[in-house]
Design an enzyme around this catalytic site. Structure first.
Site, PDB file in Angstrom:
ATOM      1  N   GLN A  18     -44.337  48.526  34.870  1.00 40.69           N
ATOM      2  CA  GLN A  18     -44.541  49.513  36.216  1.00 40.69           C
ATOM      3  C   GLN A  18     -43.863  50.899  35.841  1.00 40.69           C
ATOM      4  OE1 GLN A  18     -42.662  47.877  39.697  1.00 40.69           O
ATOM      5  NE2 GLN A  18     -44.010  45.788  39.472  1.00 40.69           N
ATOM      6  N   HIS A  82     -39.536  47.828  39.573  1.00 42.14           N
ATOM      7  CA  HIS A  82     -38.892  48.461  40.411  1.00 42.14           C
ATOM      8  C   HIS A  82     -38.150  49.640  40.221  1.00 42.14           C
ATOM      9  CE1 HIS A  82     -38.609  44.198  42.702  1.00 42.14           C
ATOM     10  NE2 HIS A  82     -39.717  44.701  42.366  1.00 42.14           N
ATOM     11  N   GLU A 176     -41.484  47.454  54.039  1.00 41.22           N
ATOM     12  CA  GLU A 176     -40.603  48.188  55.016  1.00 41.22           C
ATOM     13  C   GLU A 176     -41.080  49.303  55.207  1.00 41.22           C
ATOM     14  OE1 GLU A 176     -36.673  45.550  54.862  1.00 41.22           O
ATOM     15  OE2 GLU A 176     -36.591  47.609  54.400  1.00 41.22           O
ATOM     16  N   TYR A 186     -29.456  49.817  54.028  1.00 36.68           N
ATOM     17  CA  TYR A 186     -30.682  49.340  54.344  1.00 36.68           C
ATOM     18  C   TYR A 186     -30.879  47.895  53.953  1.00 36.68           C
ATOM     19  CZ  TYR A 186     -31.831  53.879  56.254  1.00 36.68           C
ATOM     20  OH  TYR A 186     -31.707  55.074  56.769  1.00 36.68           O
ATOM     21  N   TYR A 197     -41.772  35.739  45.686  1.00 37.18           N
ATOM     22  CA  TYR A 197     -43.005  35.317  45.545  1.00 37.18           C
ATOM     23  C   TYR A 197     -43.477  34.150  45.457  1.00 37.18           C
ATOM     24  CZ  TYR A 197     -43.341  40.533  45.107  1.00 37.18           C
ATOM     25  OH  TYR A 197     -43.305  41.909  45.228  1.00 37.18           O
TER      26      TYR A 197
END
Length: 398
Positions: A18, A82, A176, A186, A197
């Site tokens: 990614q 990520h 979120e 958080y 998943y």
């Protein structure tokens, strides 16, 4: 818009999963200094993997000059997921950016001595504000502003409150929305509303003392990729709403909040358009969004009829009234000649190939020898016109 121009002088990018060239942010005074800010994946040694980096540069004609690294995430990883990467300025000129947990949820998000799973705040020159929450804490990274995040991939500055909002690409059922507050935890991965998943349990905890609750979470997950606040008056009553791109379902989502910031309505916009990677509101109040393998698309103010919109009754045109009932989407390089604008005045109109939005819900579409009819109630839908055609009858909101 002058079409697409290649920019020279871009730093070397580490392409992994990614990761790549991930976000671009203009300086608040870009018109004066031509400064831009980039987030991207980088690696000093490919054998060690990479992490997220933040750089400033000056755009001189079509070339980047005066490049300067402002931040480099440590603890490189060979994992491709990520990276976080979103950038935003606040009203005081502080620069916020995100780095995801880099696929190492058990080590990074809750450890203030490690990069990853954090929202950061720095000055535009890369220095750290003296009032950052962990400046005087032993072993903590002083650029960290909040922690316990999984992968924040959307960010905006709320124009009224001045707060930074993010959306977070979570696990299955755990995407979120968060309002970022100084020094707050958080919760990831100690608490979450999602699962792995494969359906296995990450944690049984959904709340814990000292950890923030999300403002909203999506079930099922939509894989949020971007985030924008609508301040424009061009789209009827959309002002104050939020736009979120969905990767997993391929649409742009509109969220309506009440005065307590509770989500009270959700709507799919540009349904089945593809994997939406970014959405922004231009200074002129138009909405642009980018789609994988499609390009950059634009929505005009004719998004919906001005007086009545979704669920209005539609009747065929017979009085020749000039009525715009669709908006156009076009690739950025074609915006100089928006041939996909559709204005009906009671006669057949030639439609060039492109993306035409016809606001349909249960309407039956028939492009038979160039004829299309819309006669039922409305909802947003996209039709791809692959060949030049003519619309014999179309309907409009009364």
């Amino acid at each position: 818009y002058g079409g697409i121009k290649e920019i020279e002088g871009v730093t070397e990018i580490y392409l992994m999963g990614q990761g790549g060239l991930m976000d671009i942010e203009l300086h608040p005074k870009f018109n004066e200094n031509n400064m831009i800010f980039l987030s991207f994946a980088e690696s000093s040694n490919n054998s060690e993997g990479g992490n997220t980096a933040i750089m400033s540069a000056v755009l001189d004609q079509n070339k980047l000059i005066n490049k300067k690294y402002l931040y480099r995430g440590k603890e490189n990883s060979k994992k491709g997921q990520h990276w976080g990467s979103r950038i935003e300025f606040d009203k005081n000129g502080f620069l916020y950016f995100t780095i995801g947990d880099r696929g190492n949820r058990n080590s990074n998000p809750q450890d203030l001595s490690r990069d990853g799973g954090k929202v950061y705040r720095i000055n535009e020159d890369g220095s750290v504000p003296k009032d950052n929450p962990f400046v005087n804490q032993s072993n903590a990274i002083d650029a960290i502003y909040s922690y316990g995040h999984r992968n924040p991939q959307g960010i905006f500055l709320h124009p009224e409150s001045g707060m930074i909002w993010t959306n977070e690409h979570g696990p299955k059922g755990g995407d979120e929305i968060n309002i970022i507050r100084k020094g707050k935890n958080y919760g990831w991965p100690t608490i979450t509303y999602g699962k792995n998943y494969n359906g296995s349990i990450i944690t049984d905890l959904k709340e814990f003392y000292g950890m923030e609750q999300p403002l909203y979470y999506w079930t099922p997950s939509i894989a949020p990729s971007c985030f924008e606040y609508i301040s424009s008056n061009r789209y009827n009553d959309w002002k104050g709403n939020l736009l979120v791109g969905s990767l997993s379902f391929g649409y742009l989502e509109r969220l309506v909040l009440d005065n307590q910031n509770k989500v009270v309505y959700r709507e799919k916009v540009a349904k089945d358009i593809g994997r939406v990677r970014d959405v922004v509101e231009s200074p002129e109040g138009y909405i642009y969004f980018s789609v994988e393998n499609e390009g950059i698309l634009h929505t005009d103010e004719c998004l919906m009829p001005q007086k009545k919109r979704a669920w209005s009754s539609w009747n065929s045109i017979s009085d020749g009234k000039r009525t715009c009932i669709t908006y156009w989407l076009n690739k950025l390089q074609n915006l100089k000649t928006p041939k996909n604008v559709l204005v009906i005045d009671g006669t057949d109109k030639h439609i060039t190939p492109g993306l035409i939005d016809c606001h349909s819900h249960s309407a039956a579409f028939s492009i038979n020898e160039g004829t299309q009819s819309i006669t039922s109630e409305v909802r947003l839908s996209l039709i791809h016109i692959s060949e030049p055609t003519r619309l014999g009858m179309i309907s409009y909101a009364v």
